[in-house]
Design an enzyme around this catalytic site. Structure first.
Site, PDB file in Angstrom:
ATOM      1  N   ARG A 174       0.847  -1.218   0.000  1.00  0.00           N
ATOM      2  CA  ARG A 174       0.000   0.000   0.000  1.00  0.00           C
ATOM      3  C   ARG A 174       0.874   1.257   0.000  1.00  0.00           C
ATOM      4  O   ARG A 174       0.585   2.229  -0.668  1.00  0.00           O
ATOM      5  CB  ARG A 174      -0.904   0.060   1.244  1.00  0.00           C
ATOM      6  N   ASP A 219      -3.649   7.383   3.790  1.00  0.00           N
ATOM      7  CA  ASP A 219      -2.748   8.012   2.809  1.00  0.00           C
ATOM      8  C   ASP A 219      -2.463   9.458   3.202  1.00  0.00           C
ATOM      9  O   ASP A 219      -3.056   9.992   4.151  1.00  0.00           O
ATOM     10  CB  ASP A 219      -3.340   7.907   1.386  1.00  0.00           C
ATOM     11  N   HIS A 241      -7.503   7.067  11.611  1.00  0.00           N
ATOM     12  CA  HIS A 241      -7.097   5.658  11.535  1.00  0.00           C
ATOM     13  C   HIS A 241      -5.591   5.494  11.293  1.00  0.00           C
ATOM     14  O   HIS A 241      -5.154   4.446  10.834  1.00  0.00           O
ATOM     15  CB  HIS A 241      -7.900   4.931  10.454  1.00  0.00           C
ATOM     16  N   THR A 296     -17.271   8.542   2.287  1.00  0.00           N
ATOM     17  CA  THR A 296     -17.245   7.485   3.317  1.00  0.00           C
ATOM     18  C   THR A 296     -18.606   6.818   3.400  1.00  0.00           C
ATOM     19  O   THR A 296     -19.636   7.479   3.339  1.00  0.00           O
ATOM     20  CB  THR A 296     -16.812   8.022   4.704  1.00  0.00           C
ATOM     21  N   SER A 297     -18.575   5.479   3.555  1.00  0.00           N
ATOM     22  CA  SER A 297     -19.834   4.728   3.618  1.00  0.00           C
ATOM     23  C   SER A 297     -20.517   4.907   4.973  1.00  0.00           C
ATOM     24  O   SER A 297     -21.653   4.476   5.153  1.00  0.00           O
ATOM     25  CB  SER A 297     -19.560   3.235   3.368  1.00  0.00           C
TER      26      SER A 297
HETATM   27  P1  OAD Z   1     -15.689   2.589   2.245  1.00  0.00           P
HETATM   28  O1  OAD Z   1     -15.024   1.763   1.199  1.00  0.00           O
HETATM   29  O2  OAD Z   1     -16.498   1.899   3.279  1.00  0.00           O
HETATM   30  O3  OAD Z   1     -16.653   3.644   1.552  1.00  0.00           O
HETATM   31  C1  OAD Z   1     -16.219   4.415   0.449  1.00  0.00           C
HETATM   32  C2  OAD Z   1     -17.300   5.386   0.078  1.00  0.00           C
HETATM   33  O4  OAD Z   1     -16.796   6.160  -0.997  1.00  0.00           O
HETATM   34  C3  OAD Z   1     -18.611   4.736  -0.407  1.00  0.00           C
HETATM   35  O5  OAD Z   1     -19.717   5.392   0.199  1.00  0.00           O
HETATM   36  C4  OAD Z   1     -18.580   4.971  -1.916  1.00  0.00           C
HETATM   37  O6  OAD Z   1     -19.884   5.159  -2.482  1.00  0.00           O
HETATM   38  C5  OAD Z   1     -17.789   6.258  -1.996  1.00  0.00           C
HETATM   39  N1  OAD Z   1     -17.097   6.478  -3.273  1.00  0.00           N
HETATM   40  C6  OAD Z   1     -16.636   5.576  -4.188  1.00  0.00           C
HETATM   41  N2  OAD Z   1     -16.051   6.215  -5.213  1.00  0.00           N
HETATM   42  C7  OAD Z   1     -16.107   7.547  -4.946  1.00  0.00           C
HETATM   43  C8  OAD Z   1     -15.668   8.734  -5.607  1.00  0.00           C
HETATM   44  N3  OAD Z   1     -15.025   8.696  -6.777  1.00  0.00           N
HETATM   45  N4  OAD Z   1     -15.931   9.923  -5.035  1.00  0.00           N
HETATM   46  C9  OAD Z   1     -16.586   9.996  -3.832  1.00  0.00           C
HETATM   47  N5  OAD Z   1     -17.025   8.928  -3.165  1.00  0.00           N
HETATM   48  C10 OAD Z   1     -16.784   7.714  -3.710  1.00  0.00           C
HETATM   49  O7  OAD Z   1     -14.555   3.517   2.897  1.00  0.00           O
HETATM   50  P2  OAD Z   1     -14.561   4.288   4.301  1.00  0.00           P
HETATM   51  O8  OAD Z   1     -15.921   4.742   4.677  1.00  0.00           O
HETATM   52  O9  OAD Z   1     -13.462   5.286   4.232  1.00  0.00           O
HETATM   53  O10 OAD Z   1     -10.497   1.503   8.413  1.00  0.00           O
HETATM   54  O11 OAD Z   1     -14.107   3.111   5.256  1.00  0.00           O
HETATM   55  C11 OAD Z   1     -13.953   3.351   6.623  1.00  0.00           C
HETATM   56  C12 OAD Z   1     -12.863   2.493   7.208  1.00  0.00           C
HETATM   57  O12 OAD Z   1     -13.081   1.131   6.884  1.00  0.00           O
HETATM   58  C13 OAD Z   1     -11.485   2.747   6.658  1.00  0.00           C
HETATM   59  O13 OAD Z   1     -10.833   3.881   7.224  1.00  0.00           O
HETATM   60  C14 OAD Z   1     -10.754   1.505   6.999  1.00  0.00           C
HETATM   61  C15 OAD Z   1     -11.803   0.476   6.642  1.00  0.00           C
HETATM   62  O14 OAD Z   1     -11.756  -0.683   7.359  1.00  0.00           O
HETATM   63  C16 OAD Z   1      -9.341   1.075   8.878  1.00  0.00           C
HETATM   64  O15 OAD Z   1      -8.425   0.708   8.155  1.00  0.00           O
HETATM   65  C17 OAD Z   1      -9.250   1.099  10.363  1.00  0.00           C
END
Ligand code: OAD
Length: 230
Positions: free
Chosen positions: A56, A89, A104, A172-173
């Site tokens: 990564r 990142d 995180h 973020t989801s």
């Molecule tokens: P997710 O993968 O759960 O969610 C990503 C979000 O980004 C979703 O709602 C997508 O619809 C959206 N998305 C996808 N492409 C996009 C784009 N081009 N522009 C804007 N949005 C877009 O990621 P996180 O919510 O960040 O934790 O996940 C939370 C945590 O889960 C992470 O920090 C990580 C993971 O386990 C740790 O590593 C502790």
């Protein structure tokens, strides 16, 4: 200057070429997310965890911030901006954001495995391997919060949200806690904007979603914010 708090997740870096977690059925670069994002995984197989984060780190070195990161940084000309990111990142910083809280952790940092908030140091984009230790002979690990671990930056992040005049949630989801609950610290009635291509509803009154990718959504939001909120 009004205070703008930005809560960002993997989606803000998607257009820089870093895959999100949950858009790929929990498989991340062919690894099961839970195997490589869980403290149990570390004790099961440290070599696998180190290899995963080495990959990564090398990937992030090659990625560039995208227009969404850049617009968030440029908004510092109009607002007192603090970014609270779930991302490990460094693309917000490389785009020019000056106040970034990593909820995180950070992939470019390591710490000894027996410590949570000390002995942290920057390694840039170098690999860490089994046998790489601190001065006491303790194995180094990525400075990242894994499932099952405390989130030491939660309190400072909640304070930033509680003092904000405007909140932006992007990419973020909103399923991983405690990050997903941060918006509840917002003062009642402040505007909350959310940018995500998927519809997401928040149980909150003054809420407005821009249903677009991060780069397109930030371009639209920049105009709205600078015109109506600054
Ligand atoms: P997710 O993968 O759960 O969610 C990503 C979000 O980004 C979703 O709602 C997508 O619809 C959206 N998305 C996808 N492409 C996009 C784009 N081009 N522009 C804007 N949005 C877009 O990621 P996180 O919510 O960040 O934790 O996940 C939370 C945590 O889960 C992470 O920090 C990580 C993971 O386990 C740790 O590593 C502790």
């Amino acid at each position: 200057m009004k205070k703008l708090a930005v809560l960002s997740g993997a989606g803000v870096s998607a257009e820089s070429g870093i895959r999100t977690f949950r858009d790929s059925d929990g498989l991340w670069e062919n690894y099961n997310v839970r195997d490589v994002a869980d403290i149990d995984g570390w004790y099961r197989n440290k070599a696998l965890m180190l290899k995963f984060y080495n990959e990564r780190r090398r990937q992030i070195e090659k990625c560039e911030p995208n227009a969404a990161h850049r617009i968030i940084a440029e908004l510092e000309q109009h607002f007192d901006v603090t970014v609270v990111t779930q991302n490990i990142d460094n693309l917000h910083e490389r785009a020019g954001s000056t106040k970034v809280i990593h909820l995180h952790g950070e992939i470019t940092k390591v710490r000894p495995e027996d410590r949570e908030d000390s002995g942290i140091r920057d390694i840039g984009y170098r690999d860490i391997n089994l046998g790489d230790t601190d001065g006491r002979g303790v194995q180094l690990r990525p400075h990242i919060v894994w499932f099952g671990e405390a989130v030491p930056m939660f309190e400072p992040a909640a304070r930033v949200v509680s003092e904000a005049d405007i909140l932006l949630i992007i990419g973020t989801s909103m399923v991983v806690y405690p990050a997903a609950g941060l918006f509840r610290y917002a003062r009642p009635g402040i505007p909350i904007y959310l940018i995500d291509p998927k519809p997401i509803s928040l149980d909150y009154g003054n809420f407005y979603q821009i249903q677009d990718k991060a780069t397109v959504g930030m371009e639209k939001l920049r105009k709205m914010l600078v015109e109506f909120e600054s």
